[in-house]
Every structure is written in structure tokens, then in C-alpha cells.
Write a protein that holds these residues in place. Structure first.
Motif, PDB file in Angstrom:
ATOM      1  N   THR A  29      -8.211   7.052   2.906  1.00 57.57           N
ATOM      2  CA  THR A  29      -9.516   7.678   2.858  1.00 57.57           C
ATOM      3  C   THR A  29     -10.235   7.645   1.343  1.00 57.57           C
ATOM      4  N   PHE A  30     -11.230   7.878   1.181  1.00 60.64           N
ATOM      5  CA  PHE A  30     -11.956   7.953  -0.179  1.00 60.64           C
ATOM      6  C   PHE A  30     -11.120   8.706  -1.121  1.00 60.64           C
ATOM      7  N   ASP A  31     -10.619   9.717  -0.818  1.00 59.41           N
ATOM      8  CA  ASP A  31     -10.012  10.706  -1.618  1.00 59.41           C
ATOM      9  C   ASP A  31      -8.388  10.210  -1.957  1.00 59.41           C
ATOM     10  N   ASN A  32      -7.839   9.802  -0.957  1.00 59.86           N
ATOM     11  CA  ASN A  32      -6.383   9.344  -1.190  1.00 59.86           C
ATOM     12  C   ASN A  32      -6.239   7.577  -1.765  1.00 59.86           C
ATOM     13  N   ALA A  33      -7.297   6.831  -1.620  1.00 62.35           N
ATOM     14  CA  ALA A  33      -7.137   5.573  -1.666  1.00 62.35           C
ATOM     15  C   ALA A  33      -7.955   5.104  -2.929  1.00 62.35           C
ATOM     16  N   ASN A  34      -8.477   5.662  -3.737  1.00 61.69           N
ATOM     17  CA  ASN A  34      -9.259   5.377  -5.051  1.00 61.69           C
ATOM     18  C   ASN A  34      -8.298   5.764  -6.209  1.00 61.69           C
ATOM     19  N   PHE A  35      -8.402   4.878  -7.155  1.00 62.71           N
ATOM     20  CA  PHE A  35      -7.445   5.014  -8.490  1.00 62.71           C
ATOM     21  C   PHE A  35      -8.503   4.419  -9.418  1.00 62.71           C
ATOM     22  N   GLU A  36      -9.154   5.082 -10.480  1.00 60.64           N
ATOM     23  CA  GLU A  36      -9.734   4.678 -11.684  1.00 60.64           C
ATOM     24  C   GLU A  36     -11.076   3.784 -11.277  1.00 60.64           C
ATOM     25  N   GLY A  37     -11.725   4.059 -10.229  1.00 60.06           N
ATOM     26  CA  GLY A  37     -12.713   3.139  -9.664  1.00 60.06           C
ATOM     27  C   GLY A  37     -12.560   2.031  -8.835  1.00 60.06           C
ATOM     28  N   ILE A  38     -11.001   2.145  -8.419  1.00 59.41           N
ATOM     29  CA  ILE A  38     -10.633   0.841  -7.584  1.00 59.41           C
ATOM     30  C   ILE A  38     -10.289   1.371  -6.364  1.00 59.41           C
ATOM     31  N   ARG A  39     -10.646   0.705  -5.297  1.00 57.89           N
ATOM     32  CA  ARG A  39     -10.364   1.121  -3.681  1.00 57.89           C
ATOM     33  C   ARG A  39      -8.937   0.251  -3.684  1.00 57.89           C
ATOM     34  N   ILE A  40      -8.077   0.934  -3.107  1.00 58.01           N
ATOM     35  CA  ILE A  40      -6.647   0.565  -3.248  1.00 58.01           C
ATOM     36  C   ILE A  40      -6.015   0.499  -1.565  1.00 58.01           C
ATOM     37  N   ASN A  41      -4.868  -0.250  -1.284  1.00 61.90           N
ATOM     38  CA  ASN A  41      -4.374   0.167  -0.100  1.00 61.90           C
ATOM     39  C   ASN A  41      -3.323   1.285  -0.301  1.00 61.90           C
ATOM     40  N   PHE A  42      -3.339   2.261   0.216  1.00 63.46           N
ATOM     41  CA  PHE A  42      -2.483   3.548  -0.186  1.00 63.46           C
ATOM     42  C   PHE A  42      -1.537   3.564   0.853  1.00 63.46           C
ATOM     43  N   ALA A 194      -6.017  -7.136 -12.156  1.00 60.93           N
ATOM     44  CA  ALA A 194      -6.938  -6.159 -11.590  1.00 60.93           C
ATOM     45  C   ALA A 194      -6.912  -6.020  -9.832  1.00 60.93           C
ATOM     46  N   ILE A 195      -6.740  -7.487  -9.291  1.00 62.58           N
ATOM     47  CA  ILE A 195      -6.580  -7.543  -8.030  1.00 62.58           C
ATOM     48  C   ILE A 195      -5.254  -6.820  -7.619  1.00 62.58           C
ATOM     49  N   GLY A 196      -4.171  -7.061  -8.564  1.00 60.98           N
ATOM     50  CA  GLY A 196      -2.957  -6.396  -8.131  1.00 60.98           C
ATOM     51  C   GLY A 196      -2.857  -4.753  -7.920  1.00 60.98           C
ATOM     52  N   LYS A 197      -3.986  -4.423  -8.528  1.00 57.84           N
ATOM     53  CA  LYS A 197      -4.146  -2.908  -8.560  1.00 57.84           C
ATOM     54  C   LYS A 197      -4.621  -2.157  -7.406  1.00 57.84           C
ATOM     55  N   THR A 198      -5.195  -3.324  -6.545  1.00 57.98           N
ATOM     56  CA  THR A 198      -5.534  -2.992  -5.051  1.00 57.98           C
ATOM     57  C   THR A 198      -4.457  -2.865  -4.194  1.00 57.98           C
ATOM     58  N   ARG A 199      -3.218  -3.219  -4.612  1.00 55.00           N
ATOM     59  CA  ARG A 199      -2.081  -3.443  -3.651  1.00 55.00           C
ATOM     60  C   ARG A 199      -2.649  -4.212  -2.402  1.00 55.00           C
ATOM     61  N   PRO A 200      -3.169  -5.434  -2.601  1.00 57.07           N
ATOM     62  CA  PRO A 200      -3.651  -6.269  -1.182  1.00 57.07           C
ATOM     63  C   PRO A 200      -2.523  -6.426  -0.171  1.00 57.07           C
ATOM     64  N   ILE A 201      -2.939  -6.376   0.986  1.00 55.11           N
ATOM     65  CA  ILE A 201      -2.058  -7.188   1.941  1.00 55.11           C
ATOM     66  C   ILE A 201      -2.367  -8.489   2.008  1.00 55.11           C
ATOM     67  N   ILE A 202      -1.329  -9.313   1.717  1.00 58.12           N
ATOM     68  CA  ILE A 202      -1.548 -10.861   1.676  1.00 58.12           C
ATOM     69  C   ILE A 202      -1.188 -11.634   2.937  1.00 58.12           C
ATOM     70  N   ALA A 221       3.572 -12.770  -6.955  1.00 61.17           N
ATOM     71  CA  ALA A 221       3.836 -11.426  -7.500  1.00 61.17           C
ATOM     72  C   ALA A 221       2.998 -10.975  -8.205  1.00 61.17           C
ATOM     73  N   LYS A 222       2.232 -11.283  -9.187  1.00 63.72           N
ATOM     74  CA  LYS A 222       1.021 -10.775 -10.069  1.00 63.72           C
ATOM     75  C   LYS A 222      -0.012 -10.216  -8.978  1.00 63.72           C
ATOM     76  N   LEU A 223      -0.156 -10.464  -7.893  1.00 65.20           N
ATOM     77  CA  LEU A 223      -1.072  -9.939  -7.040  1.00 65.20           C
ATOM     78  C   LEU A 223      -0.676  -8.554  -6.388  1.00 65.20           C
ATOM     79  N   ASN A 224       0.773  -8.355  -6.793  1.00 61.23           N
ATOM     80  CA  ASN A 224       1.329  -6.709  -6.446  1.00 61.23           C
ATOM     81  C   ASN A 224       0.863  -6.474  -4.934  1.00 61.23           C
ATOM     82  N   PRO A 225       1.267  -7.187  -4.133  1.00 61.36           N
ATOM     83  CA  PRO A 225       1.119  -7.031  -2.575  1.00 61.36           C
ATOM     84  C   PRO A 225       1.678  -6.130  -2.127  1.00 61.36           C
ATOM     85  N   LEU A 226       0.923  -4.993  -1.350  1.00 60.63           N
ATOM     86  CA  LEU A 226       1.761  -4.005  -0.413  1.00 60.63           C
ATOM     87  C   LEU A 226       2.468  -4.692   0.408  1.00 60.63           C
TER      88      LEU A 226
END
Length: 899
Positions: A29-42, A194-202, A221-226
Motif C-alpha cells: 500500500t502507499f503506507d507500507n511500500a514507501n520509503f524516503e520518497g521511493i515506492r518499493i516492493n514490500f 537507487a533502483i536497488g532501493k525499490t527491491r525490484p522483481i527481476i 546483485a546491485k539491483l538488490n532484487p526482491l
């Protein structure tokens, strides 16, 4: 035209296999998946919870843990046969993951521009239809280093984002995503972080294409995938395989086209002077080169690479192929104008790198002719159904189509005119028509090696767009393009549902992997409405619509063998079903301990037997040379050599079974070709291949009467003539062979030992074996050992050690078994031991040429003379197929000895 989206159960199963991995995760959600202005995969699921979910999926899909290769890494493998829609599967998986869990950040990672374009094309084609199903459309875009604002939006946006990018766009530190010092950094950190902070699904499309190198792993690994979702038909790295659709499954269920393999092969083509320059070496000293040529190896001609060659080397001597005797290297150099290496020979022939000398054009012409014939046949059937027929031609040298001498293009035009006339009552096609029906796309390496330098970039761009981007336009019957030429490097990345014929024009053995080659045309075809057209499961072959014809320039057996080996390479077995039983075992499971039998009776009998058996011998040989020459002239003069020909052979692959490929033979055609010939020194070649002196070889050459057969195929003639002479030599050698005792003995030390070997190759012998088990090399040995172990008349036996060797003129010989038999005499009422050595084979007849190689027959005959020299104590039995047959013969011998 718009390609229509279908609901297919196997695709839905593949999608849900991934979705269920996150079962129990709270929705983003907007509440649990936002961090420092970045929308992440939570995701709060622990590794243990994810593993439990994976195990549940495996159970549903019938995949065992060993096959799945369970791993703690956050990688998931989905394996789907080429042509069954894996791209659409992972696109739908993205929609489902957002629908169920609210994940918004997805990266589709591809290995090439061609695959990237295919993915973008699929996203565009199915966008509206997917929106009608899911009521939303993710923002999908191609990564472009010049448009970093899209990357910023990817990082910040609340809405689902799909970024499609090649591995090459960030696989080195100087790439823009990795740069640390830029004015436009995101939050003062490199974009990749910065992309890595979003925990993308690759999503890794074809990860075996370079995504598992050490550098690639580090960069990804730098992309920090979920999580990393790996999609391919031919995985090389397996981790957490949750879904598998095998070639067997897809073929059986009618999910792909059926296959006809129509092969065009040269017969007796050792007569051609094929030469390829494969490698060069320069630096200190004179340049050297490696060539791919016809070599005589182990009695057969094989087309393979030489060792390093230098100026002065004679190719005929280096290959044992007399056809090349006039090919002495006079120069290895690199041209200033062309920038290409070349090898020049004493006869004036020059071979450049990535070119081939040889008579391959006749085969290409036949391949193209039959491709065009099949195209016309299928096009006639398809037109009434609103289906456009396309044909694909792979070539391995672009210059052969668009260069100064475009031989393949010229051959195509020639053969197209021929077939067109036949189908149009003698009417000739116009030049404009022939030009319009052709399209081409040549994959380009970073070096630009396969770039089209003729025709202009604008023309190339139009064709590129048509083939890679405008698939629907290419499928329209209004579009004139019917034949597509491509470089063989395009093994993955492009296909089309309406490719019905594929020809592979190579200058040598096809290097394209068969599953990739076939995969370009496996998809079920579509009509002008974009709807897939299926065949009924029981449709007759002649009425089938979805029939792919593959036309390689190699034998059907070679083609199918390579295809099956690729399946075995992936699945570990030819039984490529979903519930696969993996054959891998731990090292400790493969340890086999061999222990000596503790019976005093057995050990005492064996020691007596070994004393008789262990005597060493040596041999002398003498033979009648005049008789040898007479027989050689007589037999060589009867040689008949086949003409150099090409054969076209058609087989329908009816079913890819679990253990084999079932096919239906549909016919064959034979065509005469012209063999290439160069003068050769028969005397020298026969001398070098047989060990005869020059004078003896000259007498044979002077005496033969069939020189015309030699001219048909010189290397074949020499090969067969030399084989005849060697066989006569062996016969004469056996006749004049004698063994004598040397006074030395083979030692035998009793000890326990351990070997690393598959347990299925071990036969237990607990009753009468000198050791409690032995390593069997065949089923025949296994059954013989069991028979001996339960026979009450056998005191003891063993599989003889591999160091017990009998020397022969054609190499050492190792017999199989040693046995001690006891039999009571009716006259004396006493028990006597009899000693036997046995050679097991697939026949009991030493004259059975189908079951025995010539070398095996000669070694057995030598062994007979060896054991005769040991005396009557040891009886030699060879060849023996079954234990009962041995027992019958041995009993007869024992009876005679007792009497």
C-alpha cells in the motif's frame, strides 16, 4: 491484424506457480511500500515461509526436490519449451503479482536487442486485452541511458512499472547506471543503487545467455532484487525450479507444431576439399593457423580442427588424407585492405578466416529447392484458411547473401524461378516479385561483424522493424515478404507463429543448438484475425496444418542425436516428463567397497588357479610376403567405390516420446554431385597406412586393375585398400604367430579397495566370488557373474583385473573372467579342479562379424595361442554370450579330460 490472447491452462499453471510463492504476504500500500520518497516492493515473508510455499508448489506440479534444485538464493526457475509462450507467461505473472500483492517494480532483463524488441512488441500487442482482464496497464518502457527521467519515474512512481533492459546496459562500471559522479544523480547515489532501493522483481529472459557470469552476477546483485524469476527452455543454472513444461509434454499435448526433418546430406563427401580457417596465432615467431579439414582418424574420415600449422606444413601429411597432398602452406598472413587473416597454399588456393573452401553450393541449392517446394505446397493449403506461410533461412556468412558475390541469394533466385514455373504452368516470376518476397535480418555483434554494409541503413531499418517490431504486419497476407534470411547467430530472440519451414545453410556441421533452431517456428500458427488455428489431436499427417519442416545439411540421425543430447543435457535423462527422477547421487553414495571372500576353500582354490594363470609370455611373428601381395592385389581389384552424391531424406517426427523420438519415413531422393580430385601418390599413402615398404606397396598398385574406382573418391579408395591390406597382414600374422613362456609371473595381492562408480554397474557375488562384487561393463557380464555365483560346481571365480594383460601384435588384450570348476570322476571317485578363462561377448560365434569388431576377433585368436603356451591347465573360452552355453562347453572339456 491483432494477435488474440488465449486462456491456456498450462500458461495459467506457470503463472500461478510463481504467484503462490508469495502466499501469505500482505498487500503493498502507499503506507507500507514507501520509503524516503521511493515506492518499493514490500514483503515481510521470511525465507522459511517462502521455502514452504515453494515446497507446496512443487507438490502441486509433481516436481521432486532433487529436480527442483532447492536453494537459499532468491532465484526461481520456470522452464517452458520454446514456442509455448513464456514471454506472455511472465507478462501475465507481472499483472497477477500486482493484483494479489501490489508489487509495482519489475525489470525484464534480456540478453540481446532482438529479445528486447520481442518483449516490447508483446507488451504492446496484448496491452489492451490485458487491460480488459485486469483493469489496469503497467507503465512499460525500454531503458535508454539518454532518458534517465524514465528511470526516476520508475523509482518514484506508485503505479506498476516495467523497465525492459539488456544486460549490456549496466554490465560494466563505466555504464551510466553505475557512474558515481554525475550532475543528475538520484539522491546523490548511482542510479543502479537507487533502483536497488525499490527491491525490484527481476525477470531474466534466457538467463543462460550470459547472465550467470561472475561479472553479471555482481552487477545484477546491485539491483538488490526482491526475487529473480528465470525463464527459459534451456536453463544452464537451476535454482528452485517450480514449473516445467518439457518438449515431451508440449509435443504430446499439441501445444507446438509437429516436426518434419527433411535432410540434405552429402554422401562419400571425403572426396571434397573442405577447408576452413578457424584460428590464427601471431606474436613471437612466424604466424600459425588451425584449419578445419577432413582427417582420417581411427579408420574414419572426420571433419575437425587440426593442431597449429605453420609455413611448410603439408596438409595431406598432417591429416592422413591424400586429397590434400598438394596443399602445402606457403603463407599465413593478415591482409592490409581486408583486415582478415588468410592461409595460402602451394597450389594457389587461399582460404580467408570465416570462409570455407569446398563443394557445399550443390547442397545449398538442394536445401533451397526443397524449402521452396515445401513453401509452395503449404502456402496453397494455408491460403484457403487465411493463414500466411513464412519460411526462414539461416546462413552463417552474411556476405553470401548481401556481399559482392551473394551466392545464396543467387541460388535462391535460381531455385525459386524453377519451382515457380512448375506451379504456374511455365510462367516466369518478375524480378520485382522475387525481390519483394525476400526479407532479411542479420544479428550484429558489438564488433559490427554481421552488419549489412550494402543497401543502406534505411532499407535495413525497414526490414528490421517489419521482422522484429511489426509481427502482425508480417503475418498479413497483403504483405509480400514470405522468405526471411537471417544469420545463424540469431539462435534465440525472434520467432513467428507462421514460420512453417526452416533451412540451415552451413559450410560445415551445424553449430546452432537444435532446440533453438526448431524453436524459431514451433508456435501454433494464427490466421488473419490473429486467432490461433489448432489441429485435431488425431489429424492425419497429410492434413496437418501445424507442421514445421526443418531442412539441415546433415543426416537425420545426426540431427536427432544432437537434439536428444540437448534434452538429456537439460533434464539429466531422455525421459523428460514433469515428475522427473533425477539421476544425480552424492559422492558418498557412489563409493563402492570391494571385499575379499573369507572362505578358506575359495582362497586356497584361487591361489592354485592363479599360479597356473599368472605365467607371462611373449610372441614372435613371421609371414609370407608374396602371399600377402597376391591376396592384396586380388581383393583390392574387386573394390567398388560409390559415386559422390547428395541425398534428400524426409521423416515426420510423430511423437517425442520419453525414451526416443518416433518418426515416420516419407521418402528419399538422390542427386549426383561432382567430386573434387587432386593427383596423389598411391604408393606412398598405402605404405604409410599399412607399414609396407615402398617396393611392396608399388607391387600392389602396379598389380590392381580398377584405377577407375580410385578416381571416383581417392581418399575413400585408399582408406578401403589400406584396410584390406591390414586385414590380410593380420590374417598372415595370426598364421605365423607363436607365444613362449618368459619365466615371469603376474603378482596378485589380496586387499580391500574402494572405487567411485555408479552402483548400477556393480554385480554382487557373495557365494563364490573371490571378491564380494565386481564391476560389470555390460548386461552380459552381469548375467554371467550371477550364473557363476549360484553354480554349485564352481569353486570360485572373479572378474580379472585390468592389469592382467596379454600382449598381442595389435595391442594389449584383457580377458573378462577366471573360473575354477570342480568335478568328481566316476572312475576314480576323486574331485579335480579345472581352470577356465572366459571372454564374454554378444555372440558365441567368433565369425559373427556383426557382433564382433575385427580387432576383437584378432585379439581373441592371439589369446588362444597365449593360453595354449600356458599348457592344458587353463582352458580359454571365447567368445561366450551366456553362462549356460559356457557351462555346456566346459562340461564337455571336463568329461574329455577326466577320460
Amino acid at each position: 491484424m491483432e494477435l488474440q490472447l488465449e486462456s491456456l491452462k498450462y500458461q495459467d499453471d506457470a503463472v500461478q506457480s510463481v504467484v503462490k510463492i508469495f502466499e501469505g504476504a500482505e498487500k503493498n500500500t502507499f503506507d507500507n511500500a514507501n520509503f524516503e520518497g521511493i515506492r518499493i516492493n514490500f514483503c515481510r515473508l521470511s525465507p522459511t515461509q517462502i521455502k514452504e510455499n515453494i515446497l507446496g508448489v512443487l507438490k502441486e506440479n509433481g516436481i521432486d526436490k532433487q529436480t527442483a534444485k532447492l536453494s537459499e538464493d532468491n532465484d526461481i526457475c520456470v522452464e517452458m519449451e520454446t514456442g509455448t509462450g513464456k514471454t506472455l507467461v511472465y507478462i501475465k505473472t507481472i499483472y497477477e503479482l500486482y493484483k494479489h500483492y501490489g508489487f509495482t517494480k519489475f525489470i525484464i532483463l534480456v540478453p540481446s536487442v532482438a529479445i528486447r524488441q520481442g518483449v516490447l512488441n508483446a507488451l504492446s500487442i496484448f496491452e489492451k486485452q490485458l487491460e480488459n482482464i485486469y483493469s489496469f496497464t503497467p507503465k512499460a518502457f525500454e531503458y535508454d541511458s539518454k532518458r534517465l527521467s524514465k528511470v526516476t519515474n520508475f523509482i518514484e512512481e506508485q503505479y506498476p512499472q516495467i523497465m525492459v533492459m539488456t544486460l549490456a546496459s549496466f554490465n560494466s562500471e563505466e555504464k551510466i547506471l553505475n557512474q558515481v559522479q554525475r550532475e543528475d544523480l538520484f539522491a546523490n547515489i548511482p542510479f543502479i543503487n537507487a533502483i536497488g532501493k525499490t527491491r525490484p522483481i527481476i525477470i531474466m529472459d534466457e538467463p543462460q545467455e550470459g547472465m550467470d557470469t561472475e561479472n553479471s552476477i555482481k552487477q545484477i546483485a546491485k539491483l538488490n532484487p526482491l526475487i529473480k524469476l528465470r525463464y527459459s527452455a534451456t536453463h544452464k543454472v537451476f535454482k528452485n525450479l517450480v514449473y516445467r513444461l518439457t518438449p515431451f509434454d508440449s509435443y504430446k499435448q499439441g501445444l507446438v507444431k509437429k516436426i518434419e526433418v527433411l535432410t540434405v546430406t552429402e554422401k562419400n563427401d571425403e572426396a571434397t576439399l573442405k577447408i576452413e580457417l578457424t584460428e590464427t596465432q601471431h606474436g613471437k615467431g612466424e604466424p600459425k593457423a588451425k584449419l578445419k579439414v577432413w582427417k582420417l582418424k581411427a579408420g574414419k574420415f572426420v571433419f575437425e580442427q587440426t593442431s597449429w600449422l605453420k609455413v611448410g606444413d603439408n596438409l595431406g601429411e598432417k591429416t592422413s588424407n591424400p586429397s590434400y597432398l598438394n596443399y602445402e602452406i606457403t603463407r599465413v598472413n593478415k591482409g592490409l585492405k581486408t583486415g582478415k587473416w588468410f592461409v595460402e597454399f602451394s597450389n594457389g588456393v587461399i582460404i580467408e578466416e570465416k570462409q570455407s573452401a569446398g563443394n557445399i553450393q550443390g547442397v545449398w541449392a538442394l536445401q533451397l529447392e526443397w524449402l521452396i517446394r515445401r513453401h509452395f505446397q503449404k502456402r496453397q493449403k494455408m491460403e484457403t484458411l487465411g493463414i500466411k506461410c513464412l519460411s526462414l533461412i539461416f546462413i552463417d556468412k552474411v556476405a553470401n547473401y548481401v556481399g559482392e558475390t551473394p551466392i545464396i541469394k543467387q541460388l535462391f533466385i535460381e531455385k525459386y524461378k524453377l519451382v515457380y514455373e512448375e506451379w504456374n504452368r511455365g510462367q516466369q516470376p518478375t524480378d520485382e516479385h522475387i525481390n519483394q518476397i525476400q526479407g532479411y535480418y542479420f544479428a550484429q555483434k558489438a564488433s559490427g561483424e554481421f552488419a549489412d554494409n550494402e543497401g543502406g541503413q534505411k532499407e535495413q531499418k525497414k526490414i528490421y522493424e517489419l521482422i522484429l517490431e511489426k509481427k502482425e504486419e508480417l503475418l498479413a497476407t497483403s504483405n509480400p515478404v514470405q522468405f526471411i534470411f537471417s544469420h545463424s547467430a540469431l539462435g534465440v530472440g525472434w520467432d513467428n507463429p507462421n514460420v512453417f519451414n526452416i533451412a540451415t545453410l552451413n559450410t560445415a556441421y551445424s553449430e546452432i543448438r537444435k532446440r533453438q533452431e526448431i524453436g524459431r517456428g514451433l508456435r501454433i500458427c494464427v490466421n488473419q484475425e490473429g486467432t490461433r488455428v489448432y489441429d485435431a489431436m488425431n489429424v492425419a499427417d497429410d492434413e496437418r496444418i501445424n507442421q514445421l519442416t526443418v531442412i539441415p545439411n546433415e543426416t537425420y540421425e545426426t540431427f536427432v542425436t544432437q537434439y536428444q543430447e540437448e534434452i538429456k543435457e537439460v533434464y539429466g535423462t531422455s525421459k523428460a516428463g514433469a515428475a522427473l527422477t533425477h539421476t544425480h547421487k552424492d559422492k558418498t553414495q557412489n563409493e563402492v567397497h570391494f571385499k575379499r571372500n573369507q572362505s578358506e576353500t575359495i582362497n586356497a582354490a584361487f591361489k592354485r588357479f592363479w599360479k597356473a594363470l599368472a605365467k607371462k609370455t611373449d610372441y614372435i611373428v613371421s609371414f609370407d610376403e608374396e602371399e600377402l601381395l597376391r591376396k592384396a592385389i586380388e581383393q583390392i581389384s574387386e573394390l567398388k567405390i560409390a559415386d559422390y552424391r547428395a541425398e534428400v531424406n524426409s521423416r515426420y517426427i510423430k511423437e517425442i516420446k520419453q525414451d526416443e523420438i518416433a518418426d515416420d519415413f516419407r521418402g528419399t531422393e538422390s542427386y549426383a554431385l561432382n567430386a573434387q580430385f587432386s593427383p596423389l601418390d598411391l604408393v606412398e599413402e598405402l605404405s604409410e597406412n599399412t607399414g609396407l615398404c615402398y617396393s611392396s606397396a608399388f607391387k600392389i598398385v602396379n598389380g590392381i586393375t580398377n584405377y577407375v574406382e580410385c578416381v571416383k573418391n581417392p581418399p575413400k579408395f585408399i582408406h578401403l585398400a589400406a584396410a584390406i591390406i591390414r586385414n590380410i597382414e593380420l590374417d598372415e600374422m595370426i598364421r605365423g604367430l607363436s607365444y613362449q613362456l618368459t619365466g615371469d609371473e603376474f603378482p596378485f595381492n589380496f586387499y580391500d579397495f574402494v572405487k567411485q562408480i555408479d552402483k548400477k554397474d556393480v554385480t554382487e557375488t557373495p557365494n563364490r566370488g573371490v571378491f564380494d562384487k565386481f564391476i560389470n561393463d555390460s548386461t552380459i557380464e552381469h548375467l554371467f557373474g550371477i550364473g557363476a555365483d549360484v553354480d554349485p560346481e564352481i569353486v570360485c571365480f572373479l572378474k580379472l583385473p585390468n592389469w592382467y594383460r596379454i600382449e598381442t601384435p595389435i595391442g594389449p588384450y584383457e580377458p573378462d573372467f577366471g573360473l575354477v570348476m570342480k568335478r568328481k570322476s566316476l572312475k576314480t571317485n576323486t574331485e579335480t579342479e579345472f581352470y577356465f578363462v572366459v571372454e564374454t561377448k554378444g555372440t558365441d560365434d567368433i565369425n559373427d562379424k556383426k557382433a564382433l569388431k575385427e580387432s576383437e576377433v584378432y585379439k581373441i585368436r592371439c589369446a588362444m595361442k597365449h593360453f595354449e603356451a600356458l599348457g592344458v591347465e587353463v582352458q580359454y573360452k571365447a567368445p561366450v554370450k551366456e553362462y549356460l552355453k559356457f557351462k555346456e562347453n566346459a562340461s564337455n572339456d571336463v568329461t574329455q579330460l577326466n577320460n
